[in-house]
Enzyme design. Structure first.
Site, mmCIF file in Angstrom:
data_model
loop_
_atom_site.group_PDB
_atom_site.id
_atom_site.type_symbol
_atom_site.label_atom_id
_atom_site.label_comp_id
_atom_site.label_asym_id
_atom_site.label_seq_id
_atom_site.Cartn_x
_atom_site.Cartn_y
_atom_site.Cartn_z
ATOM 1 N N GLU A 239 4.352 -1.468 5.193
ATOM 2 C CA GLU A 239 4.429 -2.072 4.217
ATOM 3 C C GLU A 239 3.630 -1.721 3.309
ATOM 4 O OE1 GLU A 239 6.625 -3.533 3.293
ATOM 5 O OE2 GLU A 239 7.739 -4.296 5.009
ATOM 6 N N CYS B 58 -0.197 -7.541 -2.629
ATOM 7 C CA CYS B 58 1.038 -6.095 -2.955
ATOM 8 C C CYS B 58 1.962 -6.961 -3.884
ATOM 9 C CB CYS B 58 1.035 -6.143 -1.736
ATOM 10 S SG CYS B 58 2.395 -7.602 -0.932
HETATM 11 P P1 NAD Z 1 -6.217 -0.925 3.904
HETATM 12 O O1 NAD Z 1 -5.041 0.821 4.396
HETATM 13 O O2 NAD Z 1 -7.268 0.024 4.138
HETATM 14 O O3 NAD Z 1 -6.103 -1.023 5.997
HETATM 15 C C1 NAD Z 1 -5.228 -1.955 6.170
HETATM 16 C C2 NAD Z 1 -5.317 -2.167 7.782
HETATM 17 O O4 NAD Z 1 -5.610 -0.894 7.963
HETATM 18 C C3 NAD Z 1 -6.823 -2.357 7.643
HETATM 19 O O5 NAD Z 1 -6.864 -2.697 9.796
HETATM 20 C C4 NAD Z 1 -7.885 -0.845 7.807
HETATM 21 O O6 NAD Z 1 -9.153 -1.542 8.914
HETATM 22 C C5 NAD Z 1 -7.219 0.027 9.063
HETATM 23 N N1 NAD Z 1 -6.375 1.480 8.722
HETATM 24 C C6 NAD Z 1 -6.905 2.258 7.498
HETATM 25 N N2 NAD Z 1 -6.880 3.426 7.633
HETATM 26 C C7 NAD Z 1 -6.113 3.079 8.584
HETATM 27 C C8 NAD Z 1 -5.947 4.821 9.641
HETATM 28 N N3 NAD Z 1 -5.979 5.831 8.899
HETATM 29 N N4 NAD Z 1 -5.033 4.532 10.892
HETATM 30 C C9 NAD Z 1 -4.949 3.085 11.162
HETATM 31 N N5 NAD Z 1 -5.308 1.949 10.576
HETATM 32 C C10 NAD Z 1 -6.675 2.224 9.447
HETATM 33 O O7 NAD Z 1 -5.865 -1.881 3.091
HETATM 34 P P2 NAD Z 1 -6.780 -2.836 2.316
HETATM 35 O O8 NAD Z 1 -7.821 -2.681 1.703
HETATM 36 O O9 NAD Z 1 -6.699 -4.219 3.948
HETATM 37 O O10 NAD Z 1 -4.536 -3.487 1.864
HETATM 38 C C11 NAD Z 1 -4.424 -3.462 0.542
HETATM 39 C C12 NAD Z 1 -2.970 -2.814 0.603
HETATM 40 O O11 NAD Z 1 -2.511 -3.497 1.397
HETATM 41 C C13 NAD Z 1 -3.063 -2.449 -0.718
HETATM 42 O O12 NAD Z 1 -3.030 -1.099 -1.003
HETATM 43 C C14 NAD Z 1 -1.819 -3.469 -0.418
HETATM 44 O O13 NAD Z 1 -0.932 -3.552 -1.466
HETATM 45 C C15 NAD Z 1 -1.297 -3.381 0.599
HETATM 46 N N6 NAD Z 1 -0.572 -4.836 1.338
HETATM 47 C C16 NAD Z 1 0.998 -4.386 1.434
HETATM 48 C C17 NAD Z 1 1.981 -5.539 1.348
HETATM 49 C C18 NAD Z 1 3.238 -5.344 1.583
HETATM 50 O O14 NAD Z 1 3.851 -5.779 2.458
HETATM 51 N N7 NAD Z 1 3.996 -3.970 0.856
HETATM 52 C C19 NAD Z 1 1.445 -6.898 1.627
HETATM 53 C C20 NAD Z 1 -0.585 -6.748 1.737
HETATM 54 C C21 NAD Z 1 -1.129 -5.260 1.268
#
Ligand code: NAD
Length: 459
Positions: free
Chosen positions: A234, A268
């Site tokens: 997501e 999001c």
């Molecule tokens: P992010 O991708 O930076 O981090 C999310 C999580 O993933 C964190 O726990 C992080 O430590 C981990 N992570 C980062 N890189 C990784 C990797 N290579 N492998 C495994 N884990 C990893 O996102 P964020 O800044 O925490 O959140 C914001 C983003 O989330 C925005 O792009 C937003 O649109 C999206 N989002 C999407 C939804 C949806 O339902 N589509 C819902 C909420 C947020």
């Protein structure tokens, strides 16, 4: 069960309104992630042997704990993430209030199904995958873990949760609540930054349910490809809102303001692009500007606050960079736009934007309402679809035209004269590069299951 050595480093969590420390959790050494996954796999033998109903019954009493502790946990959430306290409490309450009906819905969705032809019967079983990695972001720091942890558990998987490093404390409390009821090893949490997430994805897990940025999602898909692991992604978006002649402009402006500004734009499905028909643009802008006055910024703990801070300074810098880029290419600031200290960004309305500007093509995740004029509905749809993303989209107009055009929008969830939120049981589904697979509702719950078909001779 295997033993896990005591970690040494700590992950400190800071209040984005004040910069003060809220608390800390121990960092999980990357070297121990494999042991934690092994413990989850050990626990899965007994957990997967229970029926879905038995697993749901074990989780049901957690609803009361979330309800009883909503104010305390909501305050922690607000101190850690920044959103207004009522929204922090609301998020915790949402976990509690919906839990019983969610559990019932999941149990119903994953009951075996029977197909029959002459002389043969096939039973479709919804079995667990095994160990599920749930990796979550900070913008809804309790609801995001909840959305994947609960269906994964009821489906009979054991779960290792890796919450965002920005909001580890509330996620830790979430796991502690569920673990009052769950057998040992069924739900574990690991803390740290990207490296812990990467180790989890690369480890011996069967399903990865990830919510977060597109970049991390791409990395996860690449890593998961090695073992052809199942993934539910997501991801981010750039949701459009279209406003056409015949729309209820009060309603459209109220929606556009709320959906651009709430949670400081860090949603999001935030409205990130607004396309308004020329003939009604001035009227719409006037109403949107009026609406923006209802969103004072401040510390989420103050009652007057409608919009808290951005979760971190990097996020603020990213948003302001996009605003400056848009201004330098001709966008006009209609409301807001003044400087604020710390992590605060004032809800801002930009007019005269177009797709040469980053703010109309790259996810902003900030409280900026961007308005572009269009001559008609077809141009609006064509611009709305001019994106690699496709999570949500909303269209306001006369009912007939809006419904007709809604079928041309390429997003996964579309609202006609309303938000994307619809009837209970709808899946949370992104199209194009906003998602891969999906969760929630009966369709989503089944994504946490391996289908197995057993066919037998009958009669
Ligand atoms: P992010 O991708 O930076 O981090 C999310 C999580 O993933 C964190 O726990 C992080 O430590 C981990 N992570 C980062 N890189 C990784 C990797 N290579 N492998 C495994 N884990 C990893 O996102 P964020 O800044 O925490 O959140 C914001 C983003 O989330 C925005 O792009 C937003 O649109 C999206 N989002 C999407 C939804 C949806 O339902 N589509 C819902 C909420 C947020």
């Amino acid at each position: 069960m295997s033993t896990i050595a005591t970690p040494t480093a700590v992950l400190e969590s800071f209040n984005p309104s004040t910069g003060e420390s809220v608390g800390s959790v121990p960092v999980t050494p990357v070297s121990q992630v494999g042991t934690i996954i092994a413990r989850a796999r050990e626990a899965s033998a007994a957990w997967s042997n229970l029926t879905a109903q038995e697993r749901a019954d074990i989780l049901k009493p957690a609803a009361k704990v979330f309800a009883d502790r909503a104010e305390e946990l909501g305050l922690l959430l607000t101190r850690e993430q920044g959103k207004p306290l009522a929204e922090g409490i609301g998020e915790v309450n949402a976990c509690g209030a919906r839990l019983e009906s969610e559990l019932d819905e999941i149990v119903r969705a994953i009951q075996p199904e029977i197909l029959r032809d002459e002389g043969v019967q096939s039973t479709i079983h919804y079995d667990p995958y095994g160990v599920c990695a749930s990796i979550t972001p900070w913008n809804f720091p309790i609801l995001m873990p909840h959305s994947t942890v609960i269906p994964a558990l009821v489906a009979g998987n054991t779960v290792v949760l890796k919450p965002s490093e920005q909001t580890p404390l509330i996620a830790d409390e979430y796991v502690k609540v569920l673990n009052q009821f769950l057998p040992e090893g069924v739900l574990q949490i690991i803390h740290g930054e990207d490296d812990q997430g990467k180790a989890l994805v690369a480890g011996d897990v069967d399903l990865i349910a990830f919510t977060g940025s597109k970049t991390a999602g791409q990395h996860i898909m690449g890593s998961a490809a090695k073992g052809l692991k199942r993934v539910i992604l997501e991801l981010g978006s750039k949701d459009p809102c279209i406003v056409l002649e015949g729309a209820d402009l009060e309603k459209a402006a109220a929606f556009a303001a709320r959906n651009s500004f709430r949670n400081c734009g860090q949603v999001c499905v935030s409205t990130e692009r607004i396309y308004v028909q020329d003939s009604i643009k001035d009227q719409f802008l006037a109403k949107l500007t009026e609406e923006a006055r209802n969103y004072p910024i401040g510390d989420g703990q103050e009652e007057s606050t409608a919009i808290g801070p951005m979760v971190m300074s990097e996020q603020k810098a990213h948003v302001l960079r996009q605003v400056e880029d848009a201004k330098s290419k001709g966008a006009r600031v209609v409301a807001g736009g003044s400087e604020h200290p710390g992590n605060f960004v004032e809800p801002t309305i930009l007019d005269g934007v177009d797709h040469t500007m980053d703010i109309m093509t790259v996810e902003t995740f900030g409280p900026i309402a961007c308005v572009q004029s269009v001559k008609d509905g077809n141009e609006a749809v064509s611009l709305a679809n001019d994106t690699e993303y496709g999570l949500g989209a909303v269209i306001f107009g006369d009912e007939e035209t809006a419904r007709k055009l809604s079928r041309k929008l390429t997003a996964g969830m579309i609202g006609v004269n309303r938000s994307i939120g619809g009837a209970s049981g709808m899946p949370w589904v992104g199209a194009r590069q906003s998602g891969y697979s999906y969760h929630s509702g009966p369709h989503g719950h089944r994504q946490f299951c391996q289908l197995r078909v057993v066919s037998t001779n009958e009669g």
